[in-house]
Design a protein around this motif. Sequence first.
Motif, PDB file in Angstrom:
ATOM      1  N   MET A  48       0.840  -1.206   0.000  1.00  0.00           N
ATOM      2  CA  MET A  48       0.000   0.000   0.000  1.00  0.00           C
ATOM      3  C   MET A  48       0.869   1.248   0.000  1.00  0.00           C
ATOM      4  O   MET A  48       1.800   1.375   0.798  1.00  0.00           O
ATOM      5  CB  MET A  48      -0.914  -0.017   1.225  1.00  0.00           C
ATOM      6  CG  MET A  48      -1.923   1.112   1.264  1.00  0.00           C
ATOM      7  SD  MET A  48      -3.235   0.783   2.493  1.00  0.00           S
ATOM      8  CE  MET A  48      -2.277   0.664   4.009  1.00  0.00           C
ATOM      9  N   VAL A  50       0.474   5.070   0.679  1.00  0.00           N
ATOM     10  CA  VAL A  50      -0.457   6.001   1.313  1.00  0.00           C
ATOM     11  C   VAL A  50       0.025   7.429   1.085  1.00  0.00           C
ATOM     12  O   VAL A  50       1.192   7.737   1.299  1.00  0.00           O
ATOM     13  CB  VAL A  50      -0.566   5.711   2.824  1.00  0.00           C
ATOM     14  CG1 VAL A  50      -1.575   6.642   3.463  1.00  0.00           C
ATOM     15  CG2 VAL A  50      -0.965   4.271   3.054  1.00  0.00           C
ATOM     16  N   MET A  66      -4.440   0.138   7.588  1.00  0.00           N
ATOM     17  CA  MET A  66      -3.524  -0.939   7.954  1.00  0.00           C
ATOM     18  C   MET A  66      -4.265  -2.112   8.580  1.00  0.00           C
ATOM     19  O   MET A  66      -3.952  -3.277   8.304  1.00  0.00           O
ATOM     20  CB  MET A  66      -2.445  -0.419   8.908  1.00  0.00           C
ATOM     21  CG  MET A  66      -1.440   0.508   8.250  1.00  0.00           C
ATOM     22  SD  MET A  66       0.078   0.717   9.220  1.00  0.00           S
ATOM     23  CE  MET A  66      -0.580   1.467  10.712  1.00  0.00           C
ATOM     24  N   CYS A  71      -1.572  -4.484   5.530  1.00  0.00           N
ATOM     25  CA  CYS A  71      -0.339  -3.796   5.146  1.00  0.00           C
ATOM     26  C   CYS A  71       0.158  -3.021   6.365  1.00  0.00           C
ATOM     27  O   CYS A  71      -0.557  -2.156   6.875  1.00  0.00           O
ATOM     28  CB  CYS A  71      -0.588  -2.833   3.988  1.00  0.00           C
ATOM     29  SG  CYS A  71      -1.077  -3.641   2.451  1.00  0.00           S
ATOM     30  N   VAL A  78       3.754  -1.167   3.645  1.00  0.00           N
ATOM     31  CA  VAL A  78       3.055   0.114   3.560  1.00  0.00           C
ATOM     32  C   VAL A  78       4.108   1.216   3.562  1.00  0.00           C
ATOM     33  O   VAL A  78       5.083   1.153   4.308  1.00  0.00           O
ATOM     34  CB  VAL A  78       2.035   0.303   4.711  1.00  0.00           C
ATOM     35  CG1 VAL A  78       2.702   0.222   6.065  1.00  0.00           C
ATOM     36  CG2 VAL A  78       1.305   1.627   4.570  1.00  0.00           C
TER      37      VAL A  78
END
Length: 205
Positions: A48, A50, A66, A71, A78
């Motif tokens: 991921m 972000v 999360m 992730c 992440v």
Amino acid sequence: MMRASDYFDVAMKFHGHKCPAMPLGLRAGAAAMNALGVERSQDKELVMLVETGDDHAAGCFVDGLMTITGCTYGKSNVKKTYYGKMAFTLIDTKNAKAVRVQLKPDFFGKMLNSPFVQQRKQGVLPQDVPAGITDPLVEGVMNRAEAEFLDIGPVVDYAFTKTKGTFDTGLCEACGERVFAHKLQDVGGKMLCIPCRDALTAAAE
């Protein structure tokens, strides 16, 4: 089919306080996973990206993401881009697909004018905002239709190269602490950890 409600209780315990942004992350994460047709990441099946940062309102969004996607920073799947946006891209590494999801701009703007945020602007800690303010907002997030607050992009091809973790370590020749080998730095013929390297560099300036 991922349902945000199935993860709400564990997300609350993990996050630590009740607020509207964390459930938004749960809902958005579920939407991304359903778009990709994936299950929660056990290892690094999902990655991921972000787009939030560290210094703005609604960062609690990421804890919801999360919790539901799996992730995590511990699994190194992440990463933050620090764009300052309430958006993220979820990558299915097995099938090389990805989807980007963001809060709709109008919805996000209205959210920042909510009574909860007004309290926060006055310095009230999130856990101290009255339940009469927080609870209706959280319930609204958990029950509203996705189309009202999420922009879910198309599923696209996403080439992703997996990297292997290292199990090799060595000792820093300055502090003596054990360090994963790929983070040791050769400084004047000595293998140093990053803090010791930086301290040596600062002392030489």
